[in-house]
Design a protein around this motif. Structure first.
Motif, PDB file in Angstrom:
ATOM      1  N   PRO A   1      10.529  -3.759  -3.667  1.00 23.60           N
ATOM      2  CA  PRO A   1      10.503  -2.454  -3.002  1.00 23.60           C
ATOM      3  C   PRO A   1      11.021  -1.352  -3.913  1.00 23.60           C
ATOM      4  O   PRO A   1      12.011  -1.539  -4.629  1.00 23.60           O
ATOM      5  N   LEU A   2      10.365  -0.206  -3.902  1.00 21.05           N
ATOM      6  CA  LEU A   2      10.777   0.911  -4.737  1.00 21.05           C
ATOM      7  C   LEU A   2      12.119   1.463  -4.285  1.00 21.05           C
ATOM      8  O   LEU A   2      12.349   1.692  -3.097  1.00 21.05           O
ATOM      9  N   GLY A   3      12.996   1.673  -5.248  1.00 18.45           N
ATOM     10  CA  GLY A   3      14.282   2.293  -4.957  1.00 18.45           C
ATOM     11  C   GLY A   3      15.311   1.358  -4.345  1.00 18.45           C
ATOM     12  O   GLY A   3      16.407   1.804  -4.008  1.00 18.45           O
ATOM     13  N   VAL A   4      14.973   0.086  -4.181  1.00 18.94           N
ATOM     14  CA  VAL A   4      15.906  -0.861  -3.566  1.00 18.94           C
ATOM     15  C   VAL A   4      15.935  -2.135  -4.421  1.00 18.94           C
ATOM     16  O   VAL A   4      14.885  -2.691  -4.742  1.00 18.94           O
ATOM     17  N   LYS A   5      17.115  -2.563  -4.807  1.00 12.59           N
ATOM     18  CA  LYS A   5      17.259  -3.792  -5.579  1.00 12.59           C
ATOM     19  C   LYS A   5      17.590  -4.930  -4.626  1.00 12.59           C
ATOM     20  O   LYS A   5      18.703  -5.051  -4.134  1.00 12.59           O
ATOM     21  N   LEU A   6      16.603  -5.761  -4.390  1.00 14.73           N
ATOM     22  CA  LEU A   6      16.763  -6.890  -3.482  1.00 14.73           C
ATOM     23  C   LEU A   6      16.206  -8.140  -4.128  1.00 14.73           C
ATOM     24  O   LEU A   6      15.235  -8.086  -4.894  1.00 14.73           O
ATOM     25  N   GLU A   7      16.806  -9.234  -3.830  1.00 18.51           N
ATOM     26  CA  GLU A   7      16.336 -10.519  -4.331  1.00 18.51           C
ATOM     27  C   GLU A   7      16.083 -11.462  -3.162  1.00 18.51           C
ATOM     28  O   GLU A   7      16.746 -11.385  -2.129  1.00 18.51           O
TER      29      GLU A   7
END
Length: 375
Positions: free
Chosen positions: A321-327
């Protein structure tokens, strides 16, 4: 406008023009009948050869006009109705006919009115005035010629008839101008009304789209999906089946709690984009509620449906997702098949059971409840 619409419009126009031409031809016939009455009353003592010549030429002119209309050659002109030409030709024949009358000439002046009324609603004011001038000059010239050749029997009567004709022609010109102005206003109002109607139709389409679409993801909402799915199920033919799946984003509450609702919204939007890229043109995807989505694949088999859902699951697991750092983004999917005599609510219940099975088995996987569908 497509070619079929243009052809239909031209055909309608030609039918209208032929009706108007038949009215003009009927006017010629009525004028001939009046000449018969004049002959019976002794007011029409013209040489037979002159009468036959005018009648033959008038009939020939009408045959030529009819040929133009039937061959559609008239459509090449700026005015397909050929109104001005028909009016001028009729005025010429009427003036020639009046030259054969003596005392009863004034009785046929009303035919000038009938001919010009033919163009009141069709001809522009300047063109109509030109035709009226031709009518007056024809009648006045006929009387002046007879006065010059000493054949005019009642000069004062002829002068009175010319004055009456001029007054009536001026009135007709004013009426034609008013009629054309009224027609232009009506046309502008019609165009304005059509523009308003187009605007309203556009607004209605926007409202329908808003009522059918989930605002966040741009996908269909639950209500619209149920309507589409019911329609697809009604049109399902024997031997065919649809794929139905419920999809639930794993650990979505944790994402909202740890990263905020804005991050959760971005994840939902990302899933919608990824899912669209994995689906066919006629596949139906909708947001079912919260982080849950529903998918309908028309005319599919179990293996094809499983492969599609696995492809979607795999693509979302690699999404960023753009602008969100998720794993570790993942989705659990419960699948089933819809048959001809199946019930949509029952099928959704089966898909929901399969979804819970996928959750119980560790999430990030597809599970299925393949029941034997009716052939």
């Amino acid at each position: 406008m497509n070619p079929s619409s243009q052809s239909g419009t031209r055909s309608s126009l030609q039918r209208l023009l032929l009706k108007r031409f038949s009215m003009a031809a009927a006017t010629y016939a009525l004028t001939g009948l009046l000449c018969g009455v004049g002959a019976f009353t002794g007011l029409f003592n013209a040489p037979p050869l002159a009468v036959l010549s005018i009648a033959a030429l008038a009939a020939l002119s009408q045959i030529l006009f009819l040929g133009l209309f039937l061959s559609r050659f008239n459509l090449r002109f700026a005015d397909p109705s050929l109104t001005e030409l028909q009016v001028l030709v009729a005025l010429v024949w009427l003036t020639a006919l009046l030259s054969l009358f003596s005392e009863g000439r004034g009785s046929l002046l009303v035919i000038y009115m009938l001919i010009l009324l033919f163009g009141v609603f069709q001809l522009p004011p300047k063109v109509f005035a030109r035709c009226a001038l031709v009518a007056f000059l024809g009648f006045a010239g006929l009387n002046l010629y007879e006065a010059y050749t000493l054949q005019l029997r009642a000069p004062r009567m002829a002068l009175m008839q010319a004055c009456v004709l001029s007054v009536v022609l001026v009135w007709l010109c004013l009426f034609a101008s008013y009629a054309q102005a009224l027609r232009q206003r009506m046309r502008k109002r019609r165009f304005a009304l059509q523009a308003h109607q187009d605007t309203l139709r556009g607004m209605m389409r926007q409202l329908e789209d808003l009522a059918a679409t989930d605002e966040l993801t741009g996908l269909y909402n639950r209500r619209h999906f149920l309507r589409l799915a019911s329609r697809e199920l009604e049109g399902l033919r024997s031997g065919r089946q649809h794929g139905l799946a419920l999809l639930d984003l794993d650990h979505f509450k944790r994402i909202n709690d740890m990263h905020g609702h804005a991050a959760g919204d971005r994840v939902l939007q990302t899933f919608a984009v990824v899912a669209r890229a994995c689906l066919r043109e006629g596949d139906v995807l909708a947001r079912y509620g919260g982080e849950e989505f529903v998918l309908l694949l028309p005319n599919t088999e179990a293996d094809q449906f499983s492969a599609c859902c696995e492809r979607l699951r795999e693509a979302f697991s690699h999404a960023e997702p753009l602008g969100v750092k998720l794993e570790g983004l993942s989705v659990s999917i419960g699948m089933t098949l819809l048959g001809v005599h199946d019930d949509l609510d029952d099928a959704l219940q089966r898909a929901d059971q399969a979804l819970y099975q996928a959750k119980r088995e560790g999430r990030n996987r597809c599970a299925a409840t393949w029941e034997q569908v009716d052939a």
